[in-house]
Design a protein around this motif. Structure first.
Motif, PDB file in Angstrom:
ATOM      1  N   GLN A   4       0.831  -1.190   0.000  1.00 58.86           N
ATOM      2  CA  GLN A   4       0.000   0.000   0.000  1.00 58.86           C
ATOM      3  C   GLN A   4       0.867   1.241   0.000  1.00 58.86           C
ATOM      4  O   GLN A   4       1.870   1.321   0.697  1.00 58.86           O
ATOM      5  CB  GLN A   4      -0.912   0.004   1.225  1.00 58.86           C
ATOM      6  CG  GLN A   4      -1.881   1.175   1.286  1.00 58.86           C
ATOM      7  CD  GLN A   4      -2.817   1.078   2.466  1.00 58.86           C
ATOM      8  OE1 GLN A   4      -2.906   0.030   3.098  1.00 58.86           O
ATOM      9  NE2 GLN A   4      -3.497   2.167   2.768  1.00 58.86           N
ATOM     10  N   LYS A   5       0.471   2.218  -0.782  1.00 61.96           N
ATOM     11  CA  LYS A   5       1.232   3.454  -0.845  1.00 61.96           C
ATOM     12  C   LYS A   5       1.044   4.279   0.423  1.00 61.96           C
ATOM     13  O   LYS A   5      -0.017   4.257   1.046  1.00 61.96           O
ATOM     14  CB  LYS A   5       0.791   4.277  -2.057  1.00 61.96           C
ATOM     15  CG  LYS A   5       1.191   3.691  -3.409  1.00 61.96           C
ATOM     16  CD  LYS A   5       0.832   4.639  -4.536  1.00 61.96           C
ATOM     17  CE  LYS A   5       1.309   4.101  -5.870  1.00 61.96           C
ATOM     18  NZ  LYS A   5       1.009   5.049  -6.985  1.00 61.96           N
ATOM     19  N   VAL A   6       2.084   5.023   0.785  1.00 59.29           N
ATOM     20  CA  VAL A   6       1.988   5.969   1.893  1.00 59.29           C
ATOM     21  C   VAL A   6       1.333   7.237   1.367  1.00 59.29           C
ATOM     22  O   VAL A   6       1.777   7.823   0.381  1.00 59.29           O
ATOM     23  CB  VAL A   6       3.373   6.292   2.470  1.00 59.29           C
ATOM     24  CG1 VAL A   6       3.263   7.342   3.570  1.00 59.29           C
ATOM     25  CG2 VAL A   6       4.044   5.026   2.998  1.00 59.29           C
ATOM     26  N   ARG A   7       0.269   7.660   2.027  1.00 60.59           N
ATOM     27  CA  ARG A   7      -0.508   8.819   1.570  1.00 60.59           C
ATOM     28  C   ARG A   7      -0.045  10.079   2.306  1.00 60.59           C
ATOM     29  O   ARG A   7      -0.129  10.161   3.527  1.00 60.59           O
ATOM     30  CB  ARG A   7      -2.000   8.566   1.798  1.00 60.59           C
ATOM     31  CG  ARG A   7      -2.532   7.322   1.072  1.00 60.59           C
ATOM     32  CD  ARG A   7      -3.905   6.933   1.566  1.00 60.59           C
ATOM     33  NE  ARG A   7      -3.885   6.613   3.000  1.00 60.59           N
ATOM     34  CZ  ARG A   7      -4.959   6.280   3.706  1.00 60.59           C
ATOM     35  NH1 ARG A   7      -6.148   6.238   3.116  1.00 60.59           N
ATOM     36  NH2 ARG A   7      -4.847   6.006   5.001  1.00 60.59           N
ATOM     37  N   TRP A   8       0.421  11.046   1.535  1.00 64.62           N
ATOM     38  CA  TRP A   8       1.040  12.247   2.084  1.00 64.62           C
ATOM     39  C   TRP A   8       0.123  13.462   1.974  1.00 64.62           C
ATOM     40  O   TRP A   8      -0.604  13.634   0.995  1.00 64.62           O
ATOM     41  CB  TRP A   8       2.322  12.566   1.343  1.00 64.62           C
ATOM     42  CG  TRP A   8       3.470  11.657   1.643  1.00 64.62           C
ATOM     43  CD1 TRP A   8       3.698  10.413   1.114  1.00 64.62           C
ATOM     44  CD2 TRP A   8       4.552  11.912   2.542  1.00 64.62           C
ATOM     45  NE1 TRP A   8       4.837   9.885   1.635  1.00 64.62           N
ATOM     46  CE2 TRP A   8       5.402  10.783   2.509  1.00 64.62           C
ATOM     47  CE3 TRP A   8       4.880  12.984   3.363  1.00 64.62           C
ATOM     48  CZ2 TRP A   8       6.561  10.703   3.274  1.00 64.62           C
ATOM     49  CZ3 TRP A   8       6.039  12.909   4.125  1.00 64.62           C
ATOM     50  CH2 TRP A   8       6.862  11.774   4.077  1.00 64.62           C
ATOM     51  N   GLY A   9       0.217  14.313   3.001  1.00 65.66           N
ATOM     52  CA  GLY A   9      -0.350  15.649   2.941  1.00 65.66           C
ATOM     53  C   GLY A   9       0.783  16.652   3.027  1.00 65.66           C
ATOM     54  O   GLY A   9       1.754  16.430   3.753  1.00 65.66           O
ATOM     55  N   ILE A  10       0.678  17.740   2.289  1.00 63.34           N
ATOM     56  CA  ILE A  10       1.709  18.782   2.278  1.00 63.34           C
ATOM     57  C   ILE A  10       1.140  20.022   2.949  1.00 63.34           C
ATOM     58  O   ILE A  10       0.124  20.571   2.499  1.00 63.34           O
ATOM     59  CB  ILE A  10       2.156  19.123   0.839  1.00 63.34           C
ATOM     60  CG1 ILE A  10       2.527  17.851   0.063  1.00 63.34           C
ATOM     61  CG2 ILE A  10       3.303  20.120   0.865  1.00 63.34           C
ATOM     62  CD1 ILE A  10       3.706  17.086   0.628  1.00 63.34           C
ATOM     63  N   LEU A  11       1.805  20.473   4.020  1.00 62.35           N
ATOM     64  CA  LEU A  11       1.334  21.637   4.748  1.00 62.35           C
ATOM     65  C   LEU A  11       2.283  22.801   4.471  1.00 62.35           C
ATOM     66  O   LEU A  11       3.397  22.822   4.960  1.00 62.35           O
ATOM     67  CB  LEU A  11       1.241  21.342   6.248  1.00 62.35           C
ATOM     68  CG  LEU A  11       0.372  22.288   7.074  1.00 62.35           C
ATOM     69  CD1 LEU A  11      -0.095  21.618   8.360  1.00 62.35           C
ATOM     70  CD2 LEU A  11       1.130  23.564   7.420  1.00 62.35           C
ATOM     71  N   ALA A  12       1.832  23.731   3.642  1.00 58.39           N
ATOM     72  CA  ALA A  12       2.555  24.923   3.154  1.00 58.39           C
ATOM     73  C   ALA A  12       2.852  24.741   1.664  1.00 58.39           C
ATOM     74  O   ALA A  12       2.882  23.610   1.156  1.00 58.39           O
ATOM     75  CB  ALA A  12       3.820  25.222   3.921  1.00 58.39           C
ATOM     76  N   THR A  13       3.032  25.865   0.991  1.00 60.41           N
ATOM     77  CA  THR A  13       3.132  25.821  -0.469  1.00 60.41           C
ATOM     78  C   THR A  13       4.316  26.625  -1.003  1.00 60.41           C
ATOM     79  O   THR A  13       4.327  27.028  -2.161  1.00 60.41           O
ATOM     80  CB  THR A  13       1.840  26.358  -1.111  1.00 60.41           C
ATOM     81  OG1 THR A  13       1.595  27.694  -0.621  1.00 60.41           O
ATOM     82  CG2 THR A  13       0.655  25.469  -0.786  1.00 60.41           C
ATOM     83  N   GLY A  14       5.333  26.867  -0.168  1.00 56.53           N
ATOM     84  CA  GLY A  14       6.494  27.635  -0.593  1.00 56.53           C
ATOM     85  C   GLY A  14       7.491  26.813  -1.389  1.00 56.53           C
ATOM     86  O   GLY A  14       7.210  25.688  -1.827  1.00 56.53           O
ATOM     87  N   GLY A  15       8.681  27.378  -1.565  1.00 55.02           N
ATOM     88  CA  GLY A  15       9.697  26.749  -2.387  1.00 55.02           C
ATOM     89  C   GLY A  15      10.171  25.406  -1.877  1.00 55.02           C
ATOM     90  O   GLY A  15      10.378  24.468  -2.655  1.00 55.02           O
ATOM     91  N   ILE A  16      10.356  25.282  -0.561  1.00 60.82           N
ATOM     92  CA  ILE A  16      10.798  24.017   0.015  1.00 60.82           C
ATOM     93  C   ILE A  16       9.731  22.944  -0.167  1.00 60.82           C
ATOM     94  O   ILE A  16      10.033  21.796  -0.505  1.00 60.82           O
ATOM     95  CB  ILE A  16      11.134  24.195   1.506  1.00 60.82           C
ATOM     96  CG1 ILE A  16      12.311  25.148   1.686  1.00 60.82           C
ATOM     97  CG2 ILE A  16      11.437  22.856   2.156  1.00 60.82           C
ATOM     98  CD1 ILE A  16      13.599  24.663   1.052  1.00 60.82           C
ATOM     99  N   ALA A  17       8.471  23.311   0.039  1.00 61.21           N
ATOM    100  CA  ALA A  17       7.371  22.362  -0.154  1.00 61.21           C
ATOM    101  C   ALA A  17       7.319  21.891  -1.601  1.00 61.21           C
ATOM    102  O   ALA A  17       7.087  20.705  -1.882  1.00 61.21           O
ATOM    103  CB  ALA A  17       6.041  23.002   0.241  1.00 61.21           C
ATOM    104  N   ALA A  18       7.536  22.816  -2.534  1.00 55.39           N
ATOM    105  CA  ALA A  18       7.505  22.461  -3.953  1.00 55.39           C
ATOM    106  C   ALA A  18       8.646  21.523  -4.319  1.00 55.39           C
ATOM    107  O   ALA A  18       8.448  20.537  -5.056  1.00 55.39           O
ATOM    108  CB  ALA A  18       7.564  23.725  -4.801  1.00 55.39           C
ATOM    109  N   ALA A  19       9.854  21.793  -3.807  1.00 55.61           N
ATOM    110  CA  ALA A  19      11.001  20.935  -4.108  1.00 55.61           C
ATOM    111  C   ALA A  19      10.787  19.527  -3.558  1.00 55.61           C
ATOM    112  O   ALA A  19      11.086  18.527  -4.229  1.00 55.61           O
ATOM    113  CB  ALA A  19      12.270  21.550  -3.524  1.00 55.61           C
TER     114      ALA A  19
END
Length: 277
Positions: A4-19
């Protein structure tokens, strides 16, 4: 049966989050299912960019999304305690960007909360996962240079950064130590563990953040670490580990090295290089 895949949530949308997300979406065992920002339009744009199915304009909705296994917190340092704590309270596992928190008190609070909830909590010190850094660590652990006597590491940026920049803003956890110094400190701790004593001096800006910091760490076995970080001068970003029977030099970019050189008494130097991408 496929894992089963690990399901991720991303909190914040800046440059580090994008990378981070750009790499995460390429992993076969990971799935990015949601993103959150404090502004809905930012979350929507980020979701469209990376093909993420759900976008939230608040952090709480992400934390309470039961389809998420783990949340990557990529906010500025000053919001790590709030964001990571919110996710842990909701039962999510958390990978939190470095610097982990602004101070030891906040870090202890998050660790206690993770233990109480039975959740995984980790600082995203990606240097520890670098294959060449892991090779260096293994050589040291195997006694390639004998007993470690001294570690040196530095990380400095030339700037100049104006007073309005986040690196000069106390409210955003600015300063050299929290942004850059975490790498030299973590490098020394990777090799020697937690020090028994820390002595440090800093040059402060008018805003009250450290423009540069020098630190001397010591251990009960006699080992020392000389560390430096700066946002007012570009350094070599070099590191060196001296042992009782040799030395390892990382000539530049020690936190993502392309090569390092092992010097052992009575032997020719041996170079180790990173595998081609």
């Amino acid at each position: 049966m496929a894992e089963q895949k690990v399901r991720w949530g991303i909190l914040a949308t800046g440059g580090i989050a994008a990378a981070f997300t750009a790499d995460l979406v390429d992993l076969p065992d990971a799935e990015v299912v949601a993103v959150a920002s404090r502004r809905q339009e930012s979350a929507d744009a980020f979701a469209e960019r990376f093909g993420i199915p759900r976008a939230y304009g608040d952090w709480t909705s992400l934390a309470e999304d039961g389809d998420i296994d783990v949340v990557y917190v990529a906010t500025p340092h000053s919001a790590h305690r709030e964001a990571a704590g919110l996710c842990l309270e909701a039962g999510r596992h958390v990978l939190c960007e470095k610097a982990f928190t602004l101070n030891a008190r906040e870090a202890a609070e998050l660790v206690a909360l993770a233990k109480a909830r039975g959740s995984f909590l980790m600082e995203a010190m990606w240097m520890y996962c670098n294959p060449l850094v892991r090779r260096l660590k293994a050589l040291v652990d195997d006694g390639a240079i004998g007993e470690v006597r001294h570690v040196q590491a530095d990380f400095g940026l030339a700037g100049p950064f104006p007073p309005s920049h986040r690196l000069r803003d106390p409210a955003q956890g600015g300063g050299a130590l929290l942004d850059l110094g975490v790498y030299p400190v973590s490098f020394a701790q990777l090799l020697l563990g937690e020090p028994s004593d820390v002595t440090a001096r800093a040059t402060l800006s008018a805003e009250g953040v450290d423009l540069q910091t020098g630190a001397l760490l010591s251990w009960d076995n006699g080992a020392l670490a000389s560390l430096h970080c700066s946002i007012v001068g570009g350094t070599a970003t070099a590191a060196s580990i001296t042992g009782s029977a040799g030395r390892i030099d990382v000539p530049g970019g020690f936190f993502f090295p392309e090569r390092f050189v092992l010097h052992r008494d009575g032997r020719d130097p041996q170079e180790f290089t990173a595998d081609p991408a």
